[in-house]
Design an enzyme around this catalytic site. Structure first.
Site, PDB file in Angstrom:
ATOM      1  N   GLU A 141    -122.795 -58.814 -39.449  1.00 24.82           N
ATOM      2  CA  GLU A 141    -121.938 -59.485 -38.465  1.00 24.82           C
ATOM      3  C   GLU A 141    -121.144 -60.612 -39.130  1.00 24.82           C
ATOM      4  O   GLU A 141    -121.289 -61.791 -38.785  1.00 24.82           O
ATOM      5  CB  GLU A 141    -122.779 -60.027 -37.320  1.00 24.82           C
ATOM      6  CG  GLU A 141    -123.420 -58.934 -36.508  1.00 24.82           C
ATOM      7  CD  GLU A 141    -124.016 -59.424 -35.193  1.00 24.82           C
ATOM      8  OE1 GLU A 141    -124.178 -60.641 -35.030  1.00 24.82           O
ATOM      9  OE2 GLU A 141    -124.301 -58.578 -34.339  1.00 24.82           O
ATOM     10  N   GLU A 144    -126.301 -51.797 -33.497  1.00 27.88           N
ATOM     11  CA  GLU A 144    -127.390 -52.557 -32.871  1.00 27.88           C
ATOM     12  C   GLU A 144    -127.157 -52.624 -31.377  1.00 27.88           C
ATOM     13  O   GLU A 144    -126.017 -52.775 -30.918  1.00 27.88           O
ATOM     14  CB  GLU A 144    -127.394 -54.013 -33.364  1.00 27.88           C
ATOM     15  CG  GLU A 144    -127.777 -54.238 -34.787  1.00 27.88           C
ATOM     16  CD  GLU A 144    -127.755 -55.733 -35.117  1.00 27.88           C
ATOM     17  OE1 GLU A 144    -127.858 -56.572 -34.206  1.00 27.88           O
ATOM     18  OE2 GLU A 144    -127.611 -56.054 -36.303  1.00 27.88           O
TER      19      GLU A 144
HETATM   20  C1  GLA Z   1    -127.426 -59.840 -34.147  1.00 25.48           C
HETATM   21  C2  GLA Z   1    -127.922 -59.605 -35.550  1.00 25.48           C
HETATM   22  C3  GLA Z   1    -129.321 -59.099 -35.637  1.00 25.48           C
HETATM   23  C4  GLA Z   1    -130.192 -59.719 -34.579  1.00 25.48           C
HETATM   24  C5  GLA Z   1    -129.580 -59.463 -33.237  1.00 25.48           C
HETATM   25  C6  GLA Z   1    -130.421 -59.954 -32.087  1.00 25.48           C
HETATM   26  O1  GLA Z   1    -126.637 -58.892 -33.609  1.00 25.48           O
HETATM   27  O2  GLA Z   1    -127.072 -58.773 -36.278  1.00 25.48           O
HETATM   28  O3  GLA Z   1    -129.808 -59.409 -36.913  1.00 25.48           O
HETATM   29  O4  GLA Z   1    -130.300 -61.076 -34.816  1.00 25.48           O
HETATM   30  O5  GLA Z   1    -128.365 -60.149 -33.175  1.00 25.48           O
HETATM   31  O6  GLA Z   1    -129.813 -59.693 -30.858  1.00 25.48           O
END
Ligand code: GLA
Length: 666
Positions: free
Chosen positions: A154, A309
């Site tokens: 991210e 995710e």
């Molecule tokens: C983000 C991160 C993950 C985790 C999620 C939790 O999207 O990429 O590593 O921390 O949030 O929701």
């Protein structure tokens, strides 16, 4: 593209999540693998935050544990989306080089103890990251578990850095962009408030100027930050492409969409990946996330993307974290597939025992595999592995498109505007929603993109417009397109300087109007319209050829146009001088669509039901989703077979509450 075809052939619709085995003793790994197989997991993201575990001391590597993890995965038939592990620098590195820590706007450095606390312009960070990427690529490039590289995490989800190293990099970036200090002064309108620069050395990041930062400086800093993060990504990608030319590379875009200019990033990714965390407590979550999914599908021109995710249940980072009701995880996963995803992945595989994310849900919760969540995870894995034909299937080009431009978004939300409550995403959601709710497919396009294939183009807001993009939109209408434009568009040029000649100067001819003065509404306030209510904004529109379709019905602008329509060339341009409420927007968009000939994916769908289509080699698949909490009856225009149940509902499909069907013409 060969890389991606191979990935698709290997994984089908990929299923799995972030896997952090280093948080667990090795005996747990055996259970992990057994449960992964039980759940139909085909892909796990490994090592995203493992830097300290593989390089515990400078230049000293410990890959033994990871060798064993990957060997086990390979033996169990689970592929790895292997991270280059550079998302979070280890304590030894920030201790040796505290100058690489992110510095906030107010000059305070972020202290280690969290994650992603590096300055993207730091040569120290980049050098160490590239070195580790090379180590990882060389060691695992030929490993049978490896399917895909995961670089960073991210990227945009970081505090933008304002340190001295960033300042120097910003100056270089500005020199390349503007050529000379005179060019910079012109672009930033620095005659204002005695800001004229004599040399690039005098320029700083917009740390905390008072009372307001120079908005052009803020805008350029957002561009620069996006570019610097991309440079970090590309530095690692160059290594991966060289060492493993056959292995695809991606990074996961953060849920908020805003931080980086994804149009500039997307060409560098082999496949787009996205993290989505719709809030189960938000009634609008389904519609909002649908827009993000349309963005992801559109970034590489309809190429299937990866939902990298999502949460199986609750997250841990909102002030109050609602759980997903039973069935929502499955339904929302299918929603992503309906919008073009070829992977359904979660954060994370096994719920952490300690650390900041111990209350974040996971595929295997603290309660173990007998929990409801794992039951749903297993069921979804079974369904998705049976849906192999969807992998690689594109969504057909939509008839409608929504314009999204990152610099315009950033500039819109700059300092000292008529209303700080005019936010791009709110505008985009408001315009996307009536299409979404009517099950109308919608692509997302660049402001200067080729629009000729679309019957309807929606511009929720385009505050900043280059002359070329302005002319492109005008030409689109002139040549027969239908366009809907939201207020406060066409206001400034790429340097955030007002387009003179009456608002919105680049679009006045096309819209057949002029805006005399802005009247933003009080926070949460509304203004009555001839039908419905307007929100957020109102403005004094003077018609210059357009017709008023709705009027303001009270207040300072009573009797003046609130929504207009203008025949221009062979097309039609609509303008919204306020944000009509949802029902009014729906009526309006239904009319616009009817005029433009833009139809839903399936006719006659009940209000709670959404459908989208993907085109497999063997014909279309309609993915039909009942977001309601009651059963719904879906009329079928032609005989269809539900691939999930194997049934052939005749005429009418009965979808239970939160039910899903994948239909193919029978
Ligand atoms: C983000 C991160 C993950 C985790 C999620 C939790 O999207 O990429 O590593 O921390 O949030 O929701």
């Amino acid at each position: 593209m060969r890389r991606i075809a191979r990935l698709r052939d290997r994984l089908g619709v990929a299923y799995g999540g972030d896997y952090n085995p280093e948080q667990w003793p090795e005996h747990v790994w055996d259970e992990d693998l057994a449960l992964m197989r039980e759940a139909g997991v085909s892909l796990v993201s490994v090592g995203i935050f493992s830097w300290a575990s593989v390089e515990p001391r400078p230049g000293e590597y410990d890959f033994g544990w990871l060798d064993r993890v990957l060997d086990r995965l390979a033996a169990g038939g689970v592929a790895a989306c292997l991270a280059t592990m550079t998302a979070s620098p280890p304590p030894w590195l920030t201790t040796l080089h505290p100058e690489m820590l992110t510095v906030r706007k107010d000059g305070r450095a972020i202290t280690p103890g969290g994650r992603q606390h590096y300055c993207p312009s730091s040569p120290v960070y980049r050098e160490h990251a590239v070195r580790l990427a090379e180590r990882v690529a060389t060691r695992y490039g030929g490993h049978p578990a490896l399917a895909l590289w995961h670089v960073g995490n991210e990227y945009g989800n970081v505090v933008p850095c304002h340190c001295d190293v960033s300042a120097a990099a910003f100056r270089r970036w500005l020199a390349a962009r503007y050529g000379s200090v005179a060019g910079l002064n012109d672009a930033w309108s620095t005659r204002f408030w005695a800001q004229g620069y004599g040399a690039f050395e005098e320029v700083l990041p917009p740390r905390s100027p008072a009372p307001f930062a120079n908005p052009a400086q803020e805008l350029d800093y957002a561009r620069f930050t996006s570019d610097e993060l991309l440079a970090c990504h590309l530095a690692e990608k160059e290594v991966l492409d060289r060492v493993t030319p056959d292995v695809p590379v991606t990074t996961n875009f953060p849920p908020s969409l805003r931080p980086v200019d994804q149009w500039t990033w997307a060409p560098h990714l082999d496949v787009v990946a996205y993290d989505a965390y719709p809030d189960p407590d938000d009634d609008d979550a389904v519609a909002k996330v649908a827009l993000s999914y349309d963005v992801m599908r559109s970034l590489r021109d309809g190429q299937p993307w990866m939902l990298m995710e999502q949460a199986p249940g609750a997250v841990n980072w909102r002030p109050r974290n609602a759980a997903k009701p039973p069935g929502a995880m499955r339904l929302w996963s299918w929603q992503a597939v309906a919008h073009g995803a070829d992977a359904v992945m979660f954060f994370q595989w096994r719920q952490s025992r300690g650390g900041a994310e111990k209350f974040h849900s996971a595929m295997v919760p603290h309660g173990g595999p007998s929990s409801r969540i794992f039951g749903e995870v297993r069921e979804l894995g079974r369904e998705l592995s049976a849906a192999r034909t969807l992998a690689g299937a594109r969504a057909p080009r939509a008839d409608a498109a929504l314009v999204l431009d990152w610099p315009s978004w950033w500039a819109l939300e700059g300092p000292a505007h008529p209303s700080s409550e005019v936010r791009f995403l709110d505008a985009a959601w408001a315009c996307h929603r009536p299409l979404h709710d009517a099950s109308v497919a919608c692509d997302v396009v660049r402001a200067d993109g080729d629009l000729s294939a679309y019957r309807l183009v929606v511009v929720p807001n385009l505050y900043l417009t280059s002359p070329e993009a302005g002319r492109g939109l005008e030409r689109y209408v002139e040549e027969g397109g239908t366009l809907v434009m939201g207020f406060f568009s066409g206001i400034v040029d790429p340097c955030d300087r007002v387009h003179l000649g009456g608002y919105p100067a680049p679009f006045r001819r096309m819209l057949g109007l002029r805006v005399e003065e802005f009247h933003p509404l009080p926070s949460g306030g509304t203004v009555p319209l001839s039908r419905g209510l307007g929100g957020v904004w109102s403005e004094e529109v003077c018609l210059e050829g357009a017709e008023a379709v709705e009027l303001f019905a009270a207040g300072a602008l009573a009797g003046r146009p609130a929504v207009t329509r203008h025949r221009f060339g062979r097309g039609t341009a609509w303008y919204l001088a306020t944000r009509p409420d949802r029902t009014t927007m729906r009526h309006l968009f239904d009319r616009v669509r009817e005029e433009a000939g833009v139809d839903p994916v399936l006719p006659g769908l009940p209000e709670t039901v959404q459908a989208r289509v993907r085109q497999t080699e063997d014909g279309p698949r309609y993915i039909v989703l009942n977001h309601g909490t009651e059963a719904a009856e879906v009329p079928l225009p032609t005989p269809m077979r539900d691939e999930l149940t194997g049934t052939e509902p005749s005429g009418l499909l009965r979808l239970p509450a939160r039910g899903v069907a994948v239909l193919r013409p029978a």
